[in-house]
Design an enzyme around this catalytic site. Structure first.
Site, mmCIF file in Angstrom:
data_model
loop_
_atom_site.group_PDB
_atom_site.id
_atom_site.type_symbol
_atom_site.label_atom_id
_atom_site.label_comp_id
_atom_site.label_asym_id
_atom_site.label_seq_id
_atom_site.Cartn_x
_atom_site.Cartn_y
_atom_site.Cartn_z
ATOM 1 N N GLY A 90 0.865 -1.180 0.000
ATOM 2 C CA GLY A 90 0.000 0.000 0.000
ATOM 3 C C GLY A 90 0.892 1.217 0.000
ATOM 4 O O GLY A 90 1.876 1.257 -0.731
ATOM 5 N N SER A 122 5.762 -5.427 -1.203
ATOM 6 C CA SER A 122 5.772 -4.008 -1.597
ATOM 7 C C SER A 122 6.116 -3.093 -0.404
ATOM 8 O O SER A 122 7.244 -3.153 0.091
ATOM 9 C CB SER A 122 4.427 -3.674 -2.233
ATOM 10 O OG SER A 122 4.464 -2.437 -2.885
ATOM 11 N N ALA A 123 5.182 -2.274 0.090
ATOM 12 C CA ALA A 123 5.488 -1.397 1.234
ATOM 13 C C ALA A 123 5.945 -2.217 2.448
ATOM 14 O O ALA A 123 6.834 -1.800 3.193
ATOM 15 C CB ALA A 123 4.258 -0.566 1.609
ATOM 16 N N HIS A 159 8.749 -3.138 -6.991
ATOM 17 C CA HIS A 159 8.134 -2.803 -8.291
ATOM 18 C C HIS A 159 9.166 -2.142 -9.202
ATOM 19 O O HIS A 159 8.832 -1.213 -9.948
ATOM 20 C CB HIS A 159 6.943 -1.841 -8.113
ATOM 21 C CG HIS A 159 5.834 -2.342 -7.234
ATOM 22 N ND1 HIS A 159 4.880 -3.232 -7.666
ATOM 23 C CD2 HIS A 159 5.528 -2.083 -5.939
ATOM 24 C CE1 HIS A 159 4.025 -3.480 -6.675
ATOM 25 N NE2 HIS A 159 4.405 -2.801 -5.630
ATOM 26 N N GLU A 194 8.836 -6.978 -10.211
ATOM 27 C CA GLU A 194 7.629 -7.725 -9.863
ATOM 28 C C GLU A 194 7.787 -9.193 -10.249
ATOM 29 O O GLU A 194 8.116 -9.488 -11.404
ATOM 30 C CB GLU A 194 6.419 -7.109 -10.569
ATOM 31 C CG GLU A 194 6.137 -5.696 -10.081
ATOM 32 C CD GLU A 194 4.933 -5.052 -10.758
ATOM 33 O OE1 GLU A 194 4.421 -5.600 -11.754
ATOM 34 O OE2 GLU A 194 4.506 -3.999 -10.271
#
Lengths: 232, 232
Positions: A90, A122-123, A159, A194
């Site tokens: 997020g 991700s985050a 990413h 990714e």
């Protein structure tokens, strides 16, 4: 011993949430019935409840239930009493802000160093690095600090995206941004594409997935690292 | 009366630095011999000296010389005694950090409100908004605050980029990021495409250039605004 999976993304193109990595997750979380989910990054402003449901649906497929940290009265005790933690993706600023406000940063670090399994996407992966200064996210809230868990001795850029040679856009490429970071900081940065993830076993860090990852060091030309044990 | 030009970018594809807007700059800065340049955003980590030379080369074409703020012993007095200021693009975190450290934010605001001409490009435009929370830049340094000049009653997203319908990348689109901002903040955001700029005359703000700009408001569907006087 530290045991972590640190993924570039939760979702790859044309595939469901966590689907591409589910077999590896089943192996990594073998013997675990319940995972503590940290939904603080709230992708798209989604509620903690709704985000936890998404994580729960994915993990049910491999026989694991998910409980959100917001369901506990004391988030610090929730971390301390969990066998496994998953921090979802997020907005990294929103995530880091919430972790600092709840004084969870040192608590999670200590838990992971004391055998609590850790999964980040991700985050949730960004925060395993030295600081969050190589996130791609928009600074929509002002966290009290950019410092993060420091569970790996470098920073991540999840990413990671190669420059588009045909682009007519004059905004900075990802590589330009990371090089800018290195003019002000001396911390290695790993651009994780990714579909790639890191597997951490104590001090050993391996690049997993089929793709190479791009390593940026201060005053050096960036280089591609192939899957396998990393030397950074 | 406030008089500002707030440009999405300094450079458009296939054109030299400031070239696309040079005729408008000549008109805007009519009667001005020297501009104070703020090179703090340091694109790509370039030095203040080198960045000032780039700006100077462009402005020489319209008979104006450029002096960098770093050339003055007292940057506050430099702002207070200038007829015109240009803040160049680069990294908004680096720029905002330097402006706060030098206590220049209120000084520039007051100067522009008291008839000092202001030109901003990219990061230099971002700071004219309420805060820098809609920048695209990487947070490579930690500024003491995200608050900026507040010379316009909304935020900007320079280099605004429409989603690519063919993309297989799962990172957030620009629109997704701005919508995330609006779940945590209630400040309008104007997505300014490369080649567009705002002209501010007192309380009147006009969109200039050939393109539309995309306006994002909390709980509303984004809309395209055509060139001309804006009502935000």
């Amino acid at each position: 011993m530290k045991k972590m999976l640190i993924a570039s993304t939760s979702t790859i193109f044309g595939s469901a949430y966590l689907e591409y990595i589910l077999t590896d997750l089943a192996l990594f979380f073998k013997g675990v019935d319940e995972i503590l989910f940290i939904p603080y990054a709230r992708p798209g402003g989604i509620s903690h409840e709704d985000y936890t449901k998404i994580a729960d649906s994915a993990f049910r497929k491999i026989g694991i239930s998910v409980k959100g940290i917001h369901e506990f009265g004391d988030p610090i005790k929730a971390v301390q009493s969990s066998k496994a933690i998953f921090t979802g993706g997020g907005n990294t600023f929103v995530l880091v802000n919430a972790l600092h406000q709840n004084r969870l940063m040192p608590v999670i670090k200590k838990a992971v160093e004391s055998d609590t399994l850790y999964l980040g996407t991700s985050a949730g992966s960004n925060i395993t690095g030295v600081n969050m200064k190589t996130t791609n996210d928009m600074p929509i809230v002002y966290p009290p600090s950019f410092e993060t868990l420091g569970l790996i001795p470098f920073n991540l850029n999840p990413h990671y995206l190669d420059p588009d040679p045909n682009s007519k856009h004059k905004g900075e490429t990802r590589e330009t941004r990371i090089k800018e970071f290195l003019t002000f900081n001396n911390i290695p940065v790993l651009g994780l594409r990714e579909g790639s993830w890191l597997e951490v076993n104590g001090e050993n860090i391996s690049l997993k997935g089929k793709l190479t990852a791009r390593l940026f060091l201060k005053n050096e030309i960036a280089k591609e690292l192939t899957p396998g044990i990393l030397k950074i």
